[in-house]
Design a protein around this motif. Structure first.
Motif, PDB file in Angstrom:
ATOM      1  N   SER A  14      58.833 -76.606  -4.906  1.00 17.79           N
ATOM      2  CA  SER A  14      57.527 -76.865  -5.598  1.00 17.79           C
ATOM      3  C   SER A  14      56.428 -76.330  -5.113  1.00 17.79           C
ATOM      4  CB  SER A  14      57.306 -78.358  -6.062  1.00 17.79           C
ATOM      5  OG  SER A  14      56.211 -78.646  -6.730  1.00 17.79           O
ATOM      6  N   THR A  15      55.549 -75.643  -5.728  1.00 19.95           N
ATOM      7  CA  THR A  15      54.383 -75.003  -5.139  1.00 19.95           C
ATOM      8  C   THR A  15      53.331 -75.984  -5.611  1.00 19.95           C
ATOM      9  OG1 THR A  15      54.224 -73.602  -6.973  1.00 19.95           O
ATOM     10  CG2 THR A  15      55.399 -72.654  -5.023  1.00 19.95           C
ATOM     11  N   THR A  16      53.209 -76.741  -6.700  1.00 18.09           N
ATOM     12  CA  THR A  16      51.917 -77.091  -7.144  1.00 18.09           C
ATOM     13  C   THR A  16      52.314 -78.744  -7.274  1.00 18.09           C
ATOM     14  OG1 THR A  16      52.811 -77.337  -9.432  1.00 18.09           O
ATOM     15  CG2 THR A  16      51.281 -75.707  -8.540  1.00 18.09           C
ATOM     16  N   PRO A  17      51.408 -79.820  -6.750  1.00 17.48           N
ATOM     17  CA  PRO A  17      51.691 -81.076  -6.816  1.00 17.48           C
ATOM     18  C   PRO A  17      52.199 -81.742  -8.181  1.00 17.48           C
ATOM     19  CG  PRO A  17      49.409 -80.655  -6.003  1.00 17.48           C
ATOM     20  CD  PRO A  17      49.958 -79.251  -6.410  1.00 17.48           C
ATOM     21  N   SER A  18      51.870 -81.055  -9.407  1.00 16.63           N
ATOM     22  CA  SER A  18      52.195 -81.762 -10.526  1.00 16.63           C
ATOM     23  C   SER A  18      53.473 -81.134 -10.927  1.00 16.63           C
ATOM     24  CB  SER A  18      51.129 -81.445 -11.451  1.00 16.63           C
ATOM     25  OG  SER A  18      51.056 -79.890 -11.647  1.00 16.63           O
ATOM     26  N   GLU A  19      54.277 -80.239 -10.227  1.00 17.45           N
ATOM     27  CA  GLU A  19      55.445 -79.975 -10.556  1.00 17.45           C
ATOM     28  C   GLU A  19      56.597 -80.707  -9.954  1.00 17.45           C
ATOM     29  OE1 GLU A  19      58.266 -75.860 -10.719  1.00 17.45           O
ATOM     30  OE2 GLU A  19      56.150 -75.595  -9.860  1.00 17.45           O
ATOM     31  N   PHE A  20      57.273 -81.545 -10.695  1.00 14.75           N
ATOM     32  CA  PHE A  20      58.223 -82.467 -10.189  1.00 14.75           C
ATOM     33  C   PHE A  20      59.354 -82.592 -11.244  1.00 14.75           C
ATOM     34  CE2 PHE A  20      55.354 -84.875 -12.650  1.00 14.75           C
ATOM     35  CZ  PHE A  20      56.108 -85.492 -13.509  1.00 14.75           C
ATOM     36  N   THR A  21      60.380 -83.088 -10.887  1.00 13.51           N
ATOM     37  CA  THR A  21      61.691 -83.169 -11.492  1.00 13.51           C
ATOM     38  C   THR A  21      61.993 -84.663 -11.975  1.00 13.51           C
ATOM     39  OG1 THR A  21      62.539 -81.230 -10.775  1.00 13.51           O
ATOM     40  CG2 THR A  21      64.344 -82.690 -11.984  1.00 13.51           C
ATOM     41  N   VAL A  22      61.962 -85.068 -13.183  1.00 18.10           N
ATOM     42  CA  VAL A  22      62.259 -86.440 -13.492  1.00 18.10           C
ATOM     43  C   VAL A  22      63.903 -86.518 -14.077  1.00 18.10           C
ATOM     44  CG1 VAL A  22      61.985 -88.274 -15.126  1.00 18.10           C
ATOM     45  CG2 VAL A  22      60.143 -87.104 -14.166  1.00 18.10           C
ATOM     46  N   ILE A  23      64.674 -86.967 -13.737  1.00 19.60           N
ATOM     47  CA  ILE A  23      66.145 -87.306 -13.908  1.00 19.60           C
ATOM     48  C   ILE A  23      66.374 -88.581 -14.668  1.00 19.60           C
ATOM     49  CG2 ILE A  23      68.462 -87.504 -13.057  1.00 19.60           C
ATOM     50  CD1 ILE A  23      67.878 -85.737 -10.995  1.00 19.60           C
ATOM     51  N   GLU A  24      66.826 -88.510 -16.070  1.00 17.04           N
ATOM     52  CA  GLU A  24      66.738 -89.731 -16.912  1.00 17.04           C
ATOM     53  C   GLU A  24      67.994 -89.190 -18.158  1.00 17.04           C
ATOM     54  OE1 GLU A  24      62.848 -90.020 -18.310  1.00 17.04           O
ATOM     55  OE2 GLU A  24      63.426 -88.333 -19.939  1.00 17.04           O
ATOM     56  N   THR A  25      68.258 -90.228 -18.668  1.00 20.73           N
ATOM     57  CA  THR A  25      69.169 -90.335 -19.737  1.00 20.73           C
ATOM     58  C   THR A  25      68.807 -89.204 -20.889  1.00 20.73           C
ATOM     59  OG1 THR A  25      69.848 -92.553 -19.194  1.00 20.73           O
ATOM     60  CG2 THR A  25      70.470 -91.653 -21.524  1.00 20.73           C
ATOM     61  N   PRO A  26      69.743 -88.477 -21.297  1.00 19.26           N
ATOM     62  CA  PRO A  26      69.460 -87.363 -22.373  1.00 19.26           C
ATOM     63  C   PRO A  26      68.842 -88.153 -23.820  1.00 19.26           C
ATOM     64  CG  PRO A  26      71.738 -87.209 -21.956  1.00 19.26           C
ATOM     65  CD  PRO A  26      71.141 -88.384 -21.024  1.00 19.26           C
ATOM     66  N   ARG A  27      68.116 -87.577 -24.480  1.00 17.56           N
ATOM     67  CA  ARG A  27      67.745 -87.888 -25.806  1.00 17.56           C
ATOM     68  C   ARG A  27      68.165 -86.905 -26.660  1.00 17.56           C
ATOM     69  NH1 ARG A  27      62.866 -88.887 -23.087  1.00 17.56           N
ATOM     70  NH2 ARG A  27      61.993 -86.794 -23.947  1.00 17.56           N
ATOM     71  N   VAL A  28      68.684 -87.351 -28.059  1.00 22.55           N
ATOM     72  CA  VAL A  28      69.079 -86.452 -29.002  1.00 22.55           C
ATOM     73  C   VAL A  28      68.447 -85.106 -29.222  1.00 22.55           C
ATOM     74  CG1 VAL A  28      69.414 -86.281 -31.608  1.00 22.55           C
ATOM     75  CG2 VAL A  28      70.238 -88.313 -30.548  1.00 22.55           C
ATOM     76  N   GLU A  29      66.901 -85.304 -28.873  1.00 26.55           N
ATOM     77  CA  GLU A  29      66.188 -84.460 -29.103  1.00 26.55           C
ATOM     78  C   GLU A  29      66.045 -83.136 -27.836  1.00 26.55           C
ATOM     79  OE1 GLU A  29      64.224 -87.382 -28.503  1.00 26.55           O
ATOM     80  OE2 GLU A  29      64.972 -87.686 -30.325  1.00 26.55           O
ATOM     81  N   ASP A  30      66.940 -83.561 -26.995  1.00 23.25           N
ATOM     82  CA  ASP A  30      67.299 -82.519 -25.735  1.00 23.25           C
ATOM     83  C   ASP A  30      68.328 -81.701 -26.065  1.00 23.25           C
ATOM     84  OD1 ASP A  30      65.086 -83.712 -24.129  1.00 23.25           O
ATOM     85  OD2 ASP A  30      66.720 -85.557 -23.469  1.00 23.25           O
ATOM     86  N   GLY A  31      69.243 -81.979 -27.240  1.00 18.08           N
ATOM     87  CA  GLY A  31      70.330 -81.141 -27.533  1.00 18.08           C
ATOM     88  C   GLY A  31      70.232 -79.934 -27.725  1.00 18.08           C
ATOM     89  N   ALA A  32      69.200 -79.436 -28.189  1.00 18.91           N
ATOM     90  CA  ALA A  32      68.977 -77.783 -28.545  1.00 18.91           C
ATOM     91  C   ALA A  32      68.610 -77.107 -27.048  1.00 18.91           C
ATOM     92  CB  ALA A  32      67.909 -77.873 -29.275  1.00 18.91           C
ATOM     93  N   ALA A  33      67.807 -77.832 -26.409  1.00 17.15           N
ATOM     94  CA  ALA A  33      67.406 -77.367 -24.815  1.00 17.15           C
ATOM     95  C   ALA A  33      68.771 -77.221 -23.989  1.00 17.15           C
ATOM     96  CB  ALA A  33      66.234 -77.989 -24.376  1.00 17.15           C
ATOM     97  N   ILE A  34      69.871 -78.501 -24.038  1.00 16.87           N
ATOM     98  CA  ILE A  34      70.721 -78.322 -23.423  1.00 16.87           C
ATOM     99  C   ILE A  34      71.703 -77.378 -23.768  1.00 16.87           C
ATOM    100  CG2 ILE A  34      72.848 -79.620 -22.845  1.00 16.87           C
ATOM    101  CD1 ILE A  34      71.075 -82.310 -22.912  1.00 16.87           C
ATOM    102  N   TRP A  35      72.033 -76.920 -25.182  1.00 21.86           N
ATOM    103  CA  TRP A  35      72.442 -75.938 -25.520  1.00 21.86           C
ATOM    104  C   TRP A  35      72.255 -74.699 -25.136  1.00 21.86           C
ATOM    105  CZ3 TRP A  35      71.236 -71.770 -28.613  1.00 21.86           C
ATOM    106  CH2 TRP A  35      72.445 -71.051 -29.283  1.00 21.86           C
TER     107      TRP A  35
END
Length: 191
Positions: A14-35
């Motif tokens: 990461s190069t900026t303090p606001s850039e981070f990764t959250v790991i969580e349970t997927p939601r239906v709305e994530d289906g298109a991005a996962i595809w």
């Protein structure tokens, strides 16, 4: 990794303090991005967009998504408990968006999923399949087994003979030959 640790993971490059990764349970709305992440991986068997929506609904408890600082999915791991062997977590697909590769995110997702799913469910092993030409997945699961201190066994699960050959798909194009799917069985996992 504890539940708190797998909820928030700082990206190592990461190069900026606001850039981070959250790991969580997927939601239906994530289906298109996962595809899209699966499609762009160029190594995974791509399922229909509908199947990824269903996966985010029906198998969310055994899957995870990683999000960037804007909340957009950048990686995922999908899995399920085998109906005939509920002590086995089957990892279906793991993929990381091209711009976020090389940070160990796939391994972090596997570790987080294992931590989450093994708690109180009696899961003692992980299964997945890898084609012989997929060296990245071979390295990922071999390293995962080492981190878990678990045995890794390999055997052919589906030979190339059981896949359709030369039959037309819905576009009329002949199906391509499919490499065998090698079963990786990793366990026993620490409780």
């Amino acid at each position: 990794m504890t539940a708190a640790q797998d909820d928030l993971v700082r990206a190592s490059s990461s190069t900026t303090p606001s850039e981070f990764t959250v790991i969580e349970t997927p939601r239906v709305e994530d289906g298109a991005a996962i595809w899209r992440i699966a499609r762009d991986s160029e190594v995974l068997d791509l399922n229909s967009p509908y199947s990824y929506l269903l996966w985010c609904r029906d198998f969310a408890a055994t899957s995870l998504v990683a999000r960037d600082g804007t909340g957009e999915p950048i990686a995922f791991v999908t899995g399920y408990l085998r109906p005939d062997r509920p002590e086995a977590l089957v990892v279906w697909q793991v993929a990381v968006d091209r711009d976020h590769r090389g940070r160990g995110l796939a391994g972090t997702l596997l570790d987080a999923l294992t931590s989450r799913v093994t708690q109180g469910r009696g899961v003692r092993e992980v299964e997945t399949t890898v084609t012989p030409g997929n060296t990245a997945s071979d390295r990922l699961f071999t390293a995962y087994a080492r981190r878990q201190g678990a045995r890794l066994e390999r055997e052919v699960l589906f030979s190339e003979a059981v896949f359709p050959h030369g039959e037309a798909d819905r576009t009329g194009a002949p199906t391509a030959d499919h490499e065998p799917e090698i079963l990786y069985r990793i366990g026993p996992l620490a409780a």
